[in-house]
Scaffold this active site. Sequence first.
Site, PDB file in Angstrom:
ATOM      1  N   LYS A 128     -35.913  -5.654  26.024  1.00  0.00           N
ATOM      2  CA  LYS A 128     -35.975  -6.473  27.403  1.00  0.00           C
ATOM      3  C   LYS A 128     -36.006  -7.676  27.031  1.00  0.00           C
ATOM      4  CE  LYS A 128     -38.322  -2.630  30.006  1.00  0.00           C
ATOM      5  NZ  LYS A 128     -38.385  -1.913  30.586  1.00  0.00           N
ATOM      6  N   LYS A 182     -28.149   5.348  27.490  1.00  0.00           N
ATOM      7  CA  LYS A 182     -29.181   6.019  28.262  1.00  0.00           C
ATOM      8  C   LYS A 182     -28.955   5.745  30.201  1.00  0.00           C
ATOM      9  CE  LYS A 182     -33.220   3.660  28.433  1.00  0.00           C
ATOM     10  NZ  LYS A 182     -34.333   3.949  29.039  1.00  0.00           N
ATOM     11  N   LYS A 188     -32.106   2.655  35.333  1.00  0.00           N
ATOM     12  CA  LYS A 188     -32.492   1.908  36.073  1.00  0.00           C
ATOM     13  C   LYS A 188     -31.507   0.284  36.453  1.00  0.00           C
ATOM     14  CE  LYS A 188     -36.645   4.377  37.798  1.00  0.00           C
ATOM     15  NZ  LYS A 188     -38.375   3.720  37.625  1.00  0.00           N
TER      16      LYS A 188
HETATM   17  P1  TYM Z   1     -39.875   4.402  33.445  1.00  0.00           P
HETATM   18  O1  TYM Z   1     -39.551   4.522  34.698  1.00  0.00           O
HETATM   19  O2  TYM Z   1     -38.610   4.001  32.575  1.00  0.00           O
HETATM   20  O3  TYM Z   1     -39.216   6.158  32.498  1.00  0.00           O
HETATM   21  C1  TYM Z   1     -39.764   7.242  33.453  1.00  0.00           C
HETATM   22  C2  TYM Z   1     -39.615   7.937  32.465  1.00  0.00           C
HETATM   23  O4  TYM Z   1     -38.416   8.578  32.958  1.00  0.00           O
HETATM   24  C3  TYM Z   1     -37.750   8.624  31.547  1.00  0.00           C
HETATM   25  N1  TYM Z   1     -36.854   8.417  31.657  1.00  0.00           N
HETATM   26  C4  TYM Z   1     -35.310   8.865  31.024  1.00  0.00           C
HETATM   27  N2  TYM Z   1     -35.670  10.410  30.318  1.00  0.00           N
HETATM   28  C5  TYM Z   1     -34.361  11.040  30.370  1.00  0.00           C
HETATM   29  N3  TYM Z   1     -32.797  10.180  30.221  1.00  0.00           N
HETATM   30  C6  TYM Z   1     -33.174   9.069  30.628  1.00  0.00           C
HETATM   31  N4  TYM Z   1     -32.119   8.888  31.031  1.00  0.00           N
HETATM   32  C7  TYM Z   1     -34.291   8.554  30.824  1.00  0.00           C
HETATM   33  N5  TYM Z   1     -34.890   7.317  32.041  1.00  0.00           N
HETATM   34  C8  TYM Z   1     -35.658   7.358  31.697  1.00  0.00           C
HETATM   35  C9  TYM Z   1     -38.659   7.997  31.039  1.00  0.00           C
HETATM   36  O5  TYM Z   1     -38.914   8.476  29.265  1.00  0.00           O
HETATM   37  C10 TYM Z   1     -40.106   8.482  31.067  1.00  0.00           C
HETATM   38  O6  TYM Z   1     -40.431   9.462  31.016  1.00  0.00           O
HETATM   39  N6  TYM Z   1     -43.586   3.325  30.238  1.00  0.00           N
HETATM   40  C11 TYM Z   1     -42.567   4.681  31.300  1.00  0.00           C
HETATM   41  C12 TYM Z   1     -43.273   4.918  31.963  1.00  0.00           C
HETATM   42  C13 TYM Z   1     -44.928   4.998  31.847  1.00  0.00           C
HETATM   43  C14 TYM Z   1     -46.028   5.846  31.522  1.00  0.00           C
HETATM   44  C15 TYM Z   1     -47.539   5.111  31.618  1.00  0.00           C
HETATM   45  C16 TYM Z   1     -45.462   7.193  30.813  1.00  0.00           C
HETATM   46  C17 TYM Z   1     -46.564   3.811  31.956  1.00  0.00           C
HETATM   47  N7  TYM Z   1     -47.659   3.927  31.563  1.00  0.00           N
HETATM   48  C18 TYM Z   1     -47.975   6.715  30.645  1.00  0.00           C
HETATM   49  C19 TYM Z   1     -46.354   8.016  30.899  1.00  0.00           C
HETATM   50  C20 TYM Z   1     -47.531   7.613  30.599  1.00  0.00           C
HETATM   51  C21 TYM Z   1     -41.311   4.600  31.700  1.00  0.00           C
HETATM   52  O7  TYM Z   1     -40.918   4.493  30.464  1.00  0.00           O
HETATM   53  O8  TYM Z   1     -41.265   4.199  32.748  1.00  0.00           O
END
Ligand code: TYM
Length: 337
Positions: free
Chosen positions: A113, A200, A203
């Site tokens: 990022k 992957k 967003k």
């Molecule tokens: P975020 O919003 O980027 O993603 C949210 C969740 O979606 C999963 N994910 C995916 N899984 C499979 N294939 C994909 N292409 C894909 N893209 C996203 C991510 O692995 C995630 O589980 N940092 C975290 C948010 C967070 C969080 C936490 C999660 C903040 N605090 C505490 C768990 C516990 C995140 O990746 O958000």
Amino acid sequence: MSRPRVLSGVQPTGALHLGNWLGAIRNWVDLQETHDTFVCVVDLHAITVPHDPSRLAEDTRSTAALYLACGIDPKRCSVFVQSQVAAHSELCWLLNCVTPLNWLERMIQFKEKAVKQGDNVSVGLLDYPVLMAADILLYDADLVPVGEDQKQHLELARDIAQQRINARFRGKDTPVLKVPKPLILKEGARVMSLTDGRSKMSKSDPNEGSRITLLDPPELITKKIKRAKTDPERGLEFGNPDRPETDNLLGLYAILSGKGRQQAATECAEMGWGQFKPLLAEATVSALEPIQARYRELMQDPTELDQVLRTGREKAETVANDTLERVRDALGFARPA
Ligand code: TYM
């Protein structure tokens, strides 16, 4: 015996996509049956890159509504907004002061990022994983269901709890913090882009055709799948490293049709793309249809969502404030008179 605890979250940055659903939210829905489950909308994480203030509140509510629409049941699971529970920011600060800088500098997601942000990288972006550790550790979570891309952040949360807090500071009679485990299921843990099977679904990809969002209308889903990258070979199969797009699309079909990998592989083994793509589009549209219908209902009447988020916040605050007090005590802070 109390039930094991689960905590997870998604950022309210733009529309959630199939990766967020299949990699994370879908697993929360299963876990709420057997676990004490907390899920939050991580809006503080969403501002670690430049954001639009006129959209943040609406995106936060919309993300929470999608949790419910995907099957999160507020009777079994506490749903809340991260920034509304102040303990997240406070524990993050305490953890910042014991976390070595070089642990954060080597985080893959930060490096990826940061490259995109150029000169504009915020301290918050570097600190993202510490805030995530605070989210998890506040709830004494046993399990954290996430997609594959979050594995390194989970390891960091474990290291902070174990090496930087429990090994250095004493709790009253138990370790100060519970050391959580990631839960990364094989199916759906890494949903790939529709335009490049080696990166992957994300967003932040500027090409909207690379992802299917949970709110895409049927015609758009069909169009995106029609245009999805494929290869010249006939027949679909799993596990061929030279055919990442095939593996991804067949994997999506297996989950979204509910048929599972074996049946999907057999059904599609001889199929051409012209036959397969409409099948995948149909499976995707039908899987998303009930989610979209429920989402529209929830967004039309804000009172239900308000109530869910209020109750969720109250429950979350009770648990989080207890943990915060434990950490403050262990670190030696003066108690308020
Ligand atoms: P975020 O919003 O980027 O993603 C949210 C969740 O979606 C999963 N994910 C995916 N899984 C499979 N294939 C994909 N292409 C894909 N893209 C996203 C991510 O692995 C995630 O589980 N940092 C975290 C948010 C967070 C969080 C936490 C999660 C903040 N605090 C505490 C768990 C516990 C995140 O990746 O958000």
